[in-house]
Structures are given as structure tokens and as C-alpha cells.
Design an enzyme around this catalytic site. Structure first.
Site, PDB file in Angstrom:
ATOM      1  N   GLY A  28      37.859  -2.316 115.731  1.00 34.22           N
ATOM      2  CA  GLY A  28      37.802  -3.929 115.693  1.00 34.22           C
ATOM      3  C   GLY A  28      36.574  -4.606 116.363  1.00 34.22           C
ATOM      4  O   GLY A  28      35.709  -3.728 116.332  1.00 34.22           O
ATOM      5  N   HIS A  34      30.788  -3.521 109.972  1.00 36.73           N
ATOM      6  CA  HIS A  34      32.271  -3.155 109.332  1.00 36.73           C
ATOM      7  C   HIS A  34      32.380  -3.501 108.182  1.00 36.73           C
ATOM      8  O   HIS A  34      32.897  -2.801 107.108  1.00 36.73           O
ATOM      9  CB  HIS A  34      33.274  -3.722 110.549  1.00 36.73           C
ATOM     10  CG  HIS A  34      33.150  -3.236 111.769  1.00 36.73           C
ATOM     11  ND1 HIS A  34      32.769  -3.990 112.906  1.00 36.73           N
ATOM     12  CD2 HIS A  34      33.299  -1.897 112.300  1.00 36.73           C
ATOM     13  CE1 HIS A  34      32.558  -3.368 114.033  1.00 36.73           C
ATOM     14  NE2 HIS A  34      33.076  -1.948 113.688  1.00 36.73           N
ATOM     15  N   GLN A 150      28.603  10.970 114.197  1.00 32.95           N
ATOM     16  CA  GLN A 150      29.945  10.751 113.888  1.00 32.95           C
ATOM     17  C   GLN A 150      30.240  11.190 112.469  1.00 32.95           C
ATOM     18  O   GLN A 150      31.159  12.045 112.087  1.00 32.95           O
ATOM     19  CB  GLN A 150      30.464   9.527 114.031  1.00 32.95           C
ATOM     20  CG  GLN A 150      31.863   9.325 113.615  1.00 32.95           C
ATOM     21  CD  GLN A 150      32.269   7.664 113.684  1.00 32.95           C
ATOM     22  OE1 GLN A 150      32.750   7.644 115.198  1.00 32.95           O
ATOM     23  NE2 GLN A 150      32.299   6.707 113.166  1.00 32.95           N
ATOM     24  N   SER A 182      26.302  -3.831 116.394  1.00 35.69           N
ATOM     25  CA  SER A 182      27.364  -3.057 117.111  1.00 35.69           C
ATOM     26  C   SER A 182      28.247  -3.808 117.959  1.00 35.69           C
ATOM     27  O   SER A 182      27.898  -4.966 118.429  1.00 35.69           O
ATOM     28  CB  SER A 182      26.475  -2.025 118.126  1.00 35.69           C
ATOM     29  OG  SER A 182      27.402  -1.388 119.204  1.00 35.69           O
ATOM     30  N   SER A 183      29.582  -3.682 117.934  1.00 38.35           N
ATOM     31  CA  SER A 183      30.472  -4.414 118.963  1.00 38.35           C
ATOM     32  C   SER A 183      29.894  -4.374 120.483  1.00 38.35           C
ATOM     33  O   SER A 183      30.062  -5.488 121.000  1.00 38.35           O
ATOM     34  CB  SER A 183      31.901  -3.867 118.664  1.00 38.35           C
ATOM     35  OG  SER A 183      32.160  -3.549 117.531  1.00 38.35           O
ATOM     36  N   ARG A 184      29.205  -3.137 120.778  1.00 37.59           N
ATOM     37  CA  ARG A 184      28.756  -3.340 122.067  1.00 37.59           C
ATOM     38  C   ARG A 184      27.499  -4.189 122.369  1.00 37.59           C
ATOM     39  O   ARG A 184      27.244  -4.479 123.604  1.00 37.59           O
ATOM     40  CB  ARG A 184      28.511  -1.799 122.493  1.00 37.59           C
ATOM     41  CG  ARG A 184      29.633  -0.773 122.604  1.00 37.59           C
ATOM     42  CD  ARG A 184      29.448   0.224 123.253  1.00 37.59           C
ATOM     43  NE  ARG A 184      30.627   1.182 123.471  1.00 37.59           N
ATOM     44  CZ  ARG A 184      31.301   1.784 122.925  1.00 37.59           C
ATOM     45  NH1 ARG A 184      30.612   2.431 121.779  1.00 37.59           N
ATOM     46  NH2 ARG A 184      32.204   2.713 123.509  1.00 37.59           N
TER      47      ARG A 184
END
Ligand code: AMP
Length: 292
Positions: A28, A34, A150, A182-184
Site C-alpha cells: 500500500g 506500484h 527481493q 518509494s513509499s518510504r
């Protein structure tokens, strides 16, 4: 778009979708990286299933599980607009009910770099993805090149366990200044955000050194290191084989060309950024001095 919360509903709904089915697992807090995965799945599969699950098993005890950004209504809206057919967004209790005790250990490929900085991380990733593959029964699953280790771990798990799914890798989406989405990135202050593209510049300096004919791994890494200044602090920079994440020493003359990655991670305050750039080393080239 159907939104389901339980494994039983997800399994039933996924099996009713036209084939091939493409699976896009996410945590999310969606961004255009994404959505590039969704777009690739939409373009190449008859149906698309996305998942949103912040997986506690891949976070260490002192990591950001509790404060990881969550934005469900907006995420669901964006996935629907992108053409997703089915969204599976389970609770932690649904994925890890009382008595859950089986995990997938991906072995050596999961112990280096990210695996060494985040012990147990790839066991968490491999476990949740194996579960999602089983629930969805998708023919294809889409992952971002940005998380190169990953991808290597999941290719390895799928091969070793004969999982009936093909891993599809989508190129890294970046902001205009090169910073990988990136979400971060949401954790960065404005001054940290301004410094963050230094990681991309470091990786570019490494691939540029190879393009100039540099074959010594230490000198390639040094070219990257020259771009890492305060407030950036290096976590690691290296050249690795894309499939194994073993640092790459040489491609033997007469051998086959191998895909290598310039990989890097830097700290910016409390946030650690991660990125990589691919390059192919021709058979006659050698990168000397691998240590790891
Ligand atoms: P996450 O929600 O961070 O677990 O990421 C979900 C998927 O999106 C993973 O396969 C990531 O590799 C992929 N992804 C994250 N950032 C990017 C990006 N900038 N470009 C392409 N894919 C990405």
C-alpha cells in the site's frame, strides 16, 4: 473492482477471473512505481489481482511496521482507476491466525546485503509471497526491479519449490531527479529529499565506470562512493550477480554474459534508501577483486 478481506473470499474470487491472472503484491501507500506494475499486468494478463498487506513478518522488532504509511481508501481508488479486477486486503489475523508456524527460508541469497541488515526480512517476504501465490493461483506475479534482492529471492523460492507462477520484473520508476519512487520517501524532510538523488548518482557513477572499461570492482565501488556525501551515509555499495547477490569478481573469458547490478543503500537521518542499476558484462570482461 471487488475488494475482499478474507483468504476464502480471495481464493474464490481469484479462481473465477479470466486467465491468465496477474498478481501485484504491495504494502500500500501506492505511488507510480506500484501503478507501473499494475499497468504491466493489465497489458499482459486477462485479469489483475492486487494485494495490500503490511506484512509484520518482514519487519524487524525495531523497524517501522507500526508507522509504515497506510492510505487504504486512496490506494483502492487508484487501483480501481488502473484497471485492477480484484483487491485483497487482509488483516494480520487473517494472514497469520493463531497457530501459524510455517515459514519459507530462502537460503543464502536472502542473507546478504538487505538480509544482513534486516535479519529475517527475506524469510518474511518469501513466506507472505508464497502464501499470496497459493491464495491467488495466478499464472504471473509482478515485482519491481527496485527491490532487486527481493526479486532474486523470489525467483529462487519459485524455482526451488516448483511454485506454478512466473515472476515478471518491471523497471524502476523514478522521479525526474533520479530518486527511485518509494513509499518510504514520505519519511524524508525537504532537505533530506534534496540530498536523496545522491544514491542514484552513485549508482550511475558505478555503471559509467564499467562503460568506460573499468573492470576492478573496488575502483567501480570507489567511483560510486565519491558521490555519497553528508547527509548521506553509506550502508553498502557493491557490484553483484543479479541472480545470486554474490559480489561479482569476474566473467571468465569465453564464459556467458551475466547480468550484474550496481547496488546501493544509504542512510538519510532515520530513513534508509535502497536502489540498483543493471548492466551486462560481456564474456571477455572481468571485474577483479570480489571479496564477499
Ligand atoms: P512495496 O509496497 O514497497 O512492498 O512494493 C510493492 C512492489 O512495488 C514491489 O514489487 C516493489 O519492488 C515495487 N516497487 C516499489 N517501488 C518501485 C519503483 N520505484 N518502481 C517499480 N516498482 C516499484
Amino acid at each position: 473492482m471487488d475488494i475482499v478481506r478474507t483468504v476464502a473470499e480471495a481464493d474464490r474470487a481469484a479462481r473465477a477471473l479470466p486467465r491468465p491472472l496477474g498478481l501485484v503484491p504491495t504494502m500500500g501507500a501506492l505511488h507510480d512505481g506500484h501503478l507501473a506494475l499494475v499497468a504491466r499486468a493489465r497489458a499482459t494478463c486477462a485479469s489483475v489481482m492486487a494485494t495490500i498487506f503490511v506484512n509484520p513478518l518482514q519487519f524487524g522488532p525495531n523497524e517501522d511496521f507500526a508507522k509504515y504509511p497506510r492510505a487504504f481508501p486512496e490506494d483502492a481508488r487508484r487501483l480501481e482507476a488502473a484497471g485492477v479486477d480484484l483487491l485483497f486486503a487482509p488483516s494480520v489475523a487473517e494472514m497469520y491466525p493463531t497457530g501459524f508456524d510455517t515459514t519459507v527460508d530462502p537460503g543464502a541469497v536472502g542473507t546478504r546485503y538487505e538480509g544482513s541488515l534486516r535479519p529475517g526480512h527475506f524469510r518474511g517476504v518469501a513466506t507472505v509471497c508464497t502464501k499470496l501465490f497459493a491464495i491467488a493461483g495466478a499464472e504471473r506475479a509482478f515485482f519491481g526491479a527496485k527491490d532487486g534482492q527481493q526479486v532474486a529471492v523470489l525467483q529462487h523460492v519459485v524455482r526451488d519449490l516448483h511454485l506454478p507462477v512466473a515472476i515478471e520484473v518491471v523497471p524502476t520508476q523514478r522521479d525526474g531527479d533520479g530518486l527511485a519512487l518509494s513509499s518510504r520517501n514520505a519519511y524524508l524532510s525537504s532537505s533530506e529529499r534534496a540530498a536523496a538523488p545522491g544514491l542514484y548518482r552513485a549508482l550511475r557513477a558505478m555503471t559509467a565506470a564499467v562503460e568506460r572499461g573499468e573492470t576492478d570492482r573496488h575502483r567501480i565501488v570507489a567511483a560510486g562512493r565519491a558521490e555519497v556525501h553528508m547527509p548521506l551515509r553509506e550502508a553498502y555499495l557493491d557490484v553483484v550477480d543479479a541472480a545470486t547477490f554474490v559480489s561479482s569478481d569476474a566473467v571468465a573469458p569465453g564464459g556467458v554474459a551475466r547480468e550484474l547490478l550496481a547496488i546501493g543503500s544509504v542512510w538519510l537521518g532515520q530513513t534508509r534508501l535502497l536502489d540498483n542499476l543493471p548492466f551486462v558484462v560481456a564474456p571477455v570482461r572481468a571485474i577483479a577483486g570480489a571479496a564477499r
